[in-house]
Motif scaffolding. Structure first.
Motif, PDB file in Angstrom:
ATOM      1  N   PHE A   1       4.182 -50.995   4.004  1.00  0.00           N
ATOM      2  CA  PHE A   1       4.990 -49.912   2.216  1.00  0.00           C
ATOM      3  C   PHE A   1       4.371 -50.748   0.738  1.00  0.00           C
ATOM      4  O   PHE A   1       4.821 -52.166   1.307  1.00  0.00           O
ATOM      5  N   ALA A   2       4.424 -50.018  -0.119  1.00  0.00           N
ATOM      6  CA  ALA A   2       4.271 -50.467  -1.290  1.00  0.00           C
ATOM      7  C   ALA A   2       5.114 -49.800  -2.067  1.00  0.00           C
ATOM      8  O   ALA A   2       5.128 -48.694  -2.017  1.00  0.00           O
ATOM      9  N   ASP A   3       5.869 -50.711  -3.388  1.00  0.00           N
ATOM     10  CA  ASP A   3       6.757 -49.831  -4.518  1.00  0.00           C
ATOM     11  C   ASP A   3       5.518 -51.040  -5.688  1.00  0.00           C
ATOM     12  O   ASP A   3       5.392 -51.698  -5.917  1.00  0.00           O
ATOM     13  N   ALA A   4       6.534 -50.672  -6.728  1.00  0.00           N
ATOM     14  CA  ALA A   4       5.707 -50.861  -8.418  1.00  0.00           C
ATOM     15  C   ALA A   4       6.663 -49.949  -9.271  1.00  0.00           C
ATOM     16  O   ALA A   4       6.915 -48.906  -9.394  1.00  0.00           O
TER      17      ALA A   4
ATOM     18  N   ARG B   1      10.950 -56.030  15.429  1.00  0.00           N
ATOM     19  CA  ARG B   1      11.580 -56.824  15.314  1.00  0.00           C
ATOM     20  C   ARG B   1      10.815 -58.031  14.121  1.00  0.00           C
ATOM     21  O   ARG B   1      11.327 -58.828  13.585  1.00  0.00           O
ATOM     22  N   VAL B   2      10.045 -57.460  13.434  1.00  0.00           N
ATOM     23  CA  VAL B   2       9.227 -58.377  11.881  1.00  0.00           C
ATOM     24  C   VAL B   2       9.710 -57.362  11.159  1.00  0.00           C
ATOM     25  O   VAL B   2       9.524 -56.200  10.696  1.00  0.00           O
ATOM     26  N   SER B   3      10.821 -58.018   9.607  1.00  0.00           N
ATOM     27  CA  SER B   3      10.512 -56.958   8.682  1.00  0.00           C
ATOM     28  C   SER B   3      10.261 -58.565   7.464  1.00  0.00           C
ATOM     29  O   SER B   3      10.088 -59.762   8.215  1.00  0.00           O
ATOM     30  N   GLY B   4       9.975 -58.152   6.536  1.00  0.00           N
ATOM     31  CA  GLY B   4       9.973 -59.246   5.927  1.00  0.00           C
ATOM     32  C   GLY B   4       9.404 -58.562   3.627  1.00  0.00           C
ATOM     33  O   GLY B   4       8.478 -57.073   3.930  1.00  0.00           O
ATOM     34  N   GLY B   5       8.517 -59.370   3.171  1.00  0.00           N
ATOM     35  CA  GLY B   5       8.136 -58.790   2.123  1.00  0.00           C
ATOM     36  C   GLY B   5       7.558 -60.012   1.293  1.00  0.00           C
ATOM     37  O   GLY B   5       7.822 -60.925   0.863  1.00  0.00           O
ATOM     38  N   VAL B   6       7.251 -59.424   0.440  1.00  0.00           N
ATOM     39  CA  VAL B   6       6.200 -60.199  -1.358  1.00  0.00           C
ATOM     40  C   VAL B   6       6.933 -59.657  -2.584  1.00  0.00           C
ATOM     41  O   VAL B   6       6.337 -58.121  -2.670  1.00  0.00           O
ATOM     42  N   ARG B   7       7.781 -60.144  -3.236  1.00  0.00           N
ATOM     43  CA  ARG B   7       8.115 -59.055  -4.252  1.00  0.00           C
ATOM     44  C   ARG B   7       7.667 -60.073  -5.684  1.00  0.00           C
ATOM     45  O   ARG B   7       7.573 -61.434  -5.556  1.00  0.00           O
ATOM     46  N   TYR B   8       7.294 -59.314  -6.473  1.00  0.00           N
ATOM     47  CA  TYR B   8       7.218 -59.231  -7.803  1.00  0.00           C
ATOM     48  C   TYR B   8       8.168 -59.370  -9.298  1.00  0.00           C
ATOM     49  O   TYR B   8       8.673 -57.849  -9.202  1.00  0.00           O
ATOM     50  N   ARG B   9       8.773 -59.827 -10.136  1.00  0.00           N
ATOM     51  CA  ARG B   9       9.339 -59.680 -11.305  1.00  0.00           C
ATOM     52  C   ARG B   9       8.092 -60.233 -13.250  1.00  0.00           C
ATOM     53  O   ARG B   9       8.231 -61.335 -12.014  1.00  0.00           O
TER      54      ARG B   9
ATOM     55  N   LEU C   1       7.474 -64.519  -8.291  1.00  0.00           N
ATOM     56  CA  LEU C   1       7.494 -64.342  -6.874  1.00  0.00           C
ATOM     57  C   LEU C   1       8.111 -64.831  -6.118  1.00  0.00           C
ATOM     58  O   LEU C   1       8.101 -65.514  -6.324  1.00  0.00           O
ATOM     59  N   ASP C   2       8.659 -64.113  -5.341  1.00  0.00           N
ATOM     60  CA  ASP C   2       9.055 -64.098  -4.358  1.00  0.00           C
ATOM     61  C   ASP C   2       8.815 -63.515  -2.652  1.00  0.00           C
ATOM     62  O   ASP C   2       8.459 -62.590  -3.151  1.00  0.00           O
ATOM     63  N   ALA C   3       9.342 -64.376  -1.663  1.00  0.00           N
ATOM     64  CA  ALA C   3       8.726 -63.549   0.060  1.00  0.00           C
ATOM     65  C   ALA C   3       9.899 -63.864   0.776  1.00  0.00           C
ATOM     66  O   ALA C   3      10.952 -64.740   0.151  1.00  0.00           O
ATOM     67  N   ASN C   4      10.171 -63.496   1.774  1.00  0.00           N
ATOM     68  CA  ASN C   4      10.745 -62.968   2.665  1.00  0.00           C
ATOM     69  C   ASN C   4      10.205 -62.972   3.779  1.00  0.00           C
ATOM     70  O   ASN C   4       9.611 -61.750   3.725  1.00  0.00           O
ATOM     71  N   VAL C   5      11.333 -63.431   4.791  1.00  0.00           N
ATOM     72  CA  VAL C   5      10.460 -62.878   6.490  1.00  0.00           C
ATOM     73  C   VAL C   5      11.818 -63.021   7.698  1.00  0.00           C
ATOM     74  O   VAL C   5      12.077 -63.538   7.799  1.00  0.00           O
ATOM     75  N   ASN C   6      11.841 -61.770   8.193  1.00  0.00           N
ATOM     76  CA  ASN C   6      13.018 -62.073   9.224  1.00  0.00           C
ATOM     77  C   ASN C   6      12.402 -60.945  11.226  1.00  0.00           C
ATOM     78  O   ASN C   6      11.527 -60.632  11.018  1.00  0.00           O
TER      79      ASN C   6
END
Length: 738
Positions: free
Chosen positions: A605-608, A645-653, A674-679
């Motif tokens: 998924f992408a968002d802006a 099982r896997v979720s996460g993302g990369v985000r900017y502001r 730039l932030d990121a997370n993985v689960n």
């Protein structure tokens, strides 16, 4: 004559065959109502949506026809229209996340679908991070994590809440006539894992939101029940530790109860440790009553304390006197707490009529030590100040909602009545030294403020056009007793605001909607300033208009855009060390909001969101009419992965450079982060890793143009004073569900 009779008979037969009305209710597997589910008659494409109780009605159907029912995050169902007139119950089961289930709702708050999407894709980090889910809203912390965040929205430096109304379950967060600043909104009593839904709106177009709702409002709805219990432990950079517990205490057929706890510790990246700690406790009980009625009781307690390095001048870092994370006065800091008791009663009269009543009581304490100017006023002891208060806050709000049919189509009437009372005692501004020594009282008194309000709004559906007229009435009573005066003298002032709204939404189909929103709102001034300046400066109005739309050019692409305008009769600038609010005249803002949500694959998924605003003072000469710290261009966005099982993302502001004073001779630096997370989830256990500021940017979280003097300086200097943003950091997260 014979032909006329045949025509009437034919009309009657057609009406008999195709004029049947079907009524039903859309619920989840646990029988809780699904609000805003899209119900379409496949034969005619005629459609409707479920209301706040989950009910819907659809005209022009016949027995055996098919209805398709969709809602984001649930499996689509196709159900037949029954031959009799019995009410349908459509049960939707949760399914994988698919943006094809998103439809355009004929509702004034239809843009909320963006936060619905984001809530399912982005992990919960903190209560203040939740505010960032409102498209275009930027926050900054500038006092050790315990102070309310500075908020930016639609070309406003909102400070801590002067032009956005925040609430939780209808309970106001903004504090009127606060010791630190008008509208001060501390959201830290909210445990983010308990949030169910974010309801927001931009502009002064919503009759159920009054004071401070000029740039917009945000209301948080909390979970009524849990899917199960949860334990969370987080550990990260700067000796940060956070634990959360959600405990399902009761999950019977008609009642639910749970307890939530949160404890947070952090030293922060500063040379002088923040010693920050926060404790949150919350419990909620909900019981279902006959005929769909419901009662809910919520209790919570929050306490926080911290030391803060505070804002530092650029020149002290440039000449090497201190580092970026150093301090001029490291005795700043404070403590605060809030205890809440709130109740809700939903009385269902019939399937088209209900009354919702909310009542609340809060006890709030606040104690803050700051030093903005260092040694400008007192070269010997320094300029430290203390701001404090002890407040009781109580209120009630009741709203009637009734749906009915007119000759043109469906209609809904909303009417509300409410009261808010603030009893704010020992509101003080004092000069202090090292938090211990009281040097001078600058301001000390008791404030009583009452807000009685009423409103009425209606939705008239005329074919595909929704017309929404509304009117709100607010009456304020301001009282102040100045305890620094030799004799008792209660000062009083009264003022009434009338706020009309008129909105139009045209829903072309389930993929396209255009809207025009217009309205008048207001933000109240501080009681002490009201009594000093007289009636004209009490409730300055805000005049707004939005022209935009929601578009779905493909099944998995959701776009929104709006051109907007906002005129304010008066701005407020809080002067903390003097304890006054300075009016700065009229202002004008116009801008553009753009948003995108796109599902590239079943799991990606992408968002802006991109937000532009042009903010200027009215009446000031060209080149000297900038509004300090008003953001002109901001943006957020990212990529998110969502699998079993896997979720996460990369985000900017990012935030563009912006003027820090009226002639733009002092500039507040922008930033890009730039932030990121993985689960990874394995049955009941979930492991996560989050990184913030991955690029290691040296950024300033908050900035002000301030006149200050350091101890050895002969003259004062006006320049940027800033709180440095956090450097690169990591955090590990472990969650266990049971």
């Amino acid at each position: 004559m014979r032909n006329c009779l045949l025509t009437l008979l034919s009309t009657f037969l057609v009406a008999s065959c195709f004029g049947q009305r079907v009524a039903g209710r859309v619920v989840a597997a646990d029988r809780s109502p699904i609000i805003g589910a899209y119900v379409i008659h496949l034969n005619s494409e005629h459609h409707t949506h479920s209301n706040e109780l989950g009910y819907f009605e659809l005209e022009g159907v016949a027995a055996g026809d098919s209805l398709r029912v969709t809602f984001l995050g649930y499996r689509t169902r196709v159900v037949p229209v029954p031959a009799d007139n019995r009410e349908l119950e459509v049960v939707l089961n949760e399914s994988f996340f698919d943006l094809k289930a998103v439809t355009v709702r004929p509702d004034l708050r239809s843009l909320n679908v963006a936060t619905d999407i984001d809530a399912r894709l982005r992990p919960v980090n903190s209560a203040q991070d939740i505010l960032r889910r409102v498209p275009g809203l930027i926050i900054g912390q500038h006092a050790g994590g315990g102070k309310a965040e500075q908020i930016f929205l639609r070309g406003f430096d909102i400070d801590h809440g002067t032009d956005v109304a925040l609430s939780v379950e209808g309970m106001p967060v903004n504090m009127v006539s606060h010791a630190h600043g008008q509208g001060y909104a501390d959201l830290h009593f909210l445990i983010p894992e308990t949030i169910e839904k974010i309801d927001y709106g931009k502009g002064p177009y919503y009759a159920d939101h009054g004071n401070f709702a000029t740039a917009g409002y945000v209301n948080f709805s909390l979970k009524e029940k849990l899917d199960g219990s949860l334990l969370t432990a987080e550990a990260g950079s700067f000796n940060t530790l956070r634990t959360v517990g959600l405990f399902d205490l009761l999950d019977g057929p008609g009642s639910h109860a749970y307890l939530a706890t949160e404890y947070l510790l952090s030293d922060g990246p500063f040379v002088s440790s923040q010693h920050f700690s926060r404790l949150n406790l919350m419990g909620r009980y909900t019981a279902d009553l006959p005929s769909g009625s419901k009662v809910s009781v919520l209790a919570s307690h929050f306490a926080s304390k911290w030391d803060a390095s505070g804002q530092i001048p650029r020149r002290a870092v440039a000449d090497g006197s201190i580092g970026r994370f150093g301090a001029i006065d490291d005795t700043e800091g404070g403590f605060t707490g809030r205890t809440n008791l709130a109740g809700q009663f939903l009385r269902v009269v019939d399937r088209n009529t209900f009354v919702k009543t909310e009542v609340y009581f809060s006890r709030y304490t606040f104690d803050l030590y700051s030093n903005f100017t260092f040694f400008l006023i007192d070269p010997l002891n320094g300029d430290q100040i203390r701001q404090s208060e002890d407040r009781a806050l109580a209120g009630v709000h009741s709203e009637l909602q009734h749906a009915f049919r007119t000759a043109a189509g469906e209609a809904t009437l909303k009417a509300g009545l409410g009261l808010r009372y603030d009893d704010n005692n020992e509101v003080a501004l004092s000069r202090t030294k090292n938090r211990e020594t009281l040097l001078e009282r600058l301001q000390y008194g008791d404030i009583d403020e009452t807000n009685l309000f009423a409103y009425a709004a209606a939705d008239f559906e005329i074919g595909d056009l929704l017309v929404h007229p509304a009117l709100r009435l607010d009456h304020f009573t301001f009282n102040y007793v100045d305890k620094l005066q030799p004799t008792y003298d209660r000062q009083e002032q009264r003022k009434t605001a009338v706020s009309p709204k008129l909105n139009f939404l045209y829903t072309v189909n389930d993929r396209t909607q255009v809207f025009l929103k217009t309205g008048i709102g207001f933000h109240a001034n501080d009681s002490r300033v009201v009594l000093d300046r007289g009636a004209d400066a009490i409730l300055p109005a805000a005049y707004g208009a939005d022209l935009g739309g929601i578009f779905r050019p493909s099944p998995r692409l959701h776009l929104n855009a709006a051109l907007w305008y906002l005129f304010l009769e008066q701005e407020f600038v809080y002067v903390g060390d003097a304890g006054i609010v300075e009016p700065s005249g009229e202002s004008r803002r116009l801008g553009l909001d753009l948003g995108l949500r796109y599902q590239l694959t079943d799991w990606l998924f992408a968002d802006a969101d991109l937000n532009y605003a042009l903010a200027r003072s009215v009446g000031a000469p060209e080149g000297a009419n900038y509004i300090p710290l008003a953001p002109s261009l901001t943006g957020t966005g990212g990529l998110n992965v969502l699998q079993d099982r896997v979720s996460g993302g990369v985000r900017y502001r990012f935030v563009k450079d912006r003027p820090a004073n009226e002639d733009n001779s002092i500039v507040a630096d922008g930033y890009f982060l730039l932030d990121a997370n993985v689960n990874y989830t394995l049955r009941r256990l979930s492991l996560g890793l989050a990184g913030e500021n991955l690029l290691g940017a040296e950024w300033n979280e908050t900035q002000f143009a301030t006149l200050s003097r350091l101890r050895m300086e002969p003259e004062a200097v006006e320049e940027i004073h800033f709180t440095p943003g956090a450097p690169r950091s990591v955090r590990a997260v472990v969650r266990y569900r049971f």
